[in-house]
Design a protein around this motif. Structure first.
Motif, mmCIF file in Angstrom:
data_model
loop_
_atom_site.group_PDB
_atom_site.id
_atom_site.type_symbol
_atom_site.label_atom_id
_atom_site.label_comp_id
_atom_site.label_asym_id
_atom_site.label_seq_id
_atom_site.Cartn_x
_atom_site.Cartn_y
_atom_site.Cartn_z
ATOM 1 N N PHE A 1 0.823 -1.210 0.000
ATOM 2 C CA PHE A 1 0.000 0.000 0.000
ATOM 3 C C PHE A 1 0.860 1.264 0.000
ATOM 4 N N ARG A 2 2.049 1.203 0.591
ATOM 5 C CA ARG A 2 2.972 2.339 0.530
ATOM 6 C C ARG A 2 3.376 2.615 -0.917
ATOM 7 N N ILE A 3 3.632 1.565 -1.666
ATOM 8 C CA ILE A 3 3.996 1.718 -3.080
ATOM 9 C C ILE A 3 2.802 2.233 -3.879
ATOM 10 N N MET A 4 1.634 1.633 -3.661
ATOM 11 C CA MET A 4 0.429 2.066 -4.383
ATOM 12 C C MET A 4 0.064 3.512 -4.064
ATOM 13 N N ASN A 5 0.449 3.969 -2.886
ATOM 14 C CA ASN A 5 0.157 5.342 -2.482
ATOM 15 C C ASN A 5 0.859 6.367 -3.377
#
Length: 150
Positions: free
Chosen positions: A127-131
């Motif tokens: 989710f950090r990457i998708m953010n």
């Protein structure tokens, strides 16, 4: 109709920018909530319920209306005669980026449902990457509209 659009173009633009800012705020914040939900919250209990409520309200009360308003005001601006030269490349690149942003919004909605069902299997790092995805779309859109490099 075209005269009405011409006369209200500046208002349409202002309302479009306001809507996009609200939409972007949600697109930046919801994946951040997913990070914390995935990393620090079990699949049951008060905190899990609190995160579900925050995620649902952000999506339904802010993000969905802001996305719809962004599309409506954007399409009205596009419908205004003599404002966009579709023979240039920038409006097409912007359109693809806006479609990508809309896809990301739908991804957020589907992801929220996995947390709601207690079936999320993705780690916080995912989710950090998708953010970062909405930031890339935002950069493309702003450069295309302001600089019009192609």
């Amino acid at each position: 109709m075209s005269e009405i659009l011409q006369n209200s173009y500046q208002w349409l633009k202002a309302l479009h920018v306001i809507s996009v800012v609200a939409w972007m705020a949600g697109l930046f914040y919801l994946p951040r909530l997913f990070v914390y939900h995935a990393e620090a919250v079990s699949t049951s209990g008060e905190t899990h319920t609190l995160f579900q409520t925050m995620e649902r309200r952000l999506l339904r009360a802010i993000m969905n209306p802001a996305m719809i308003a962004s599309w409506i005001f954007g399409l009205l601006m596009v419908a205004t005669p003599d404002r966009i030269d579709w023979s240039q490349g920038w409006p097409w690149v912007k359109l693809v980026a806006v479609l990508g942003m809309t896809w990301f919004h739908m991804w957020c909605a589907r992801t929220r449902k996995t947390f709601e069902a207690g079936t999320n299997q993705k780690p916080g790092r995912y989710f950090r990457i998708m953010n970062e995805v909405p930031t890339l779309f935002l950069i493309i859109i702003v450069v295309m509209v302001i600089v019009q490099p192609i």
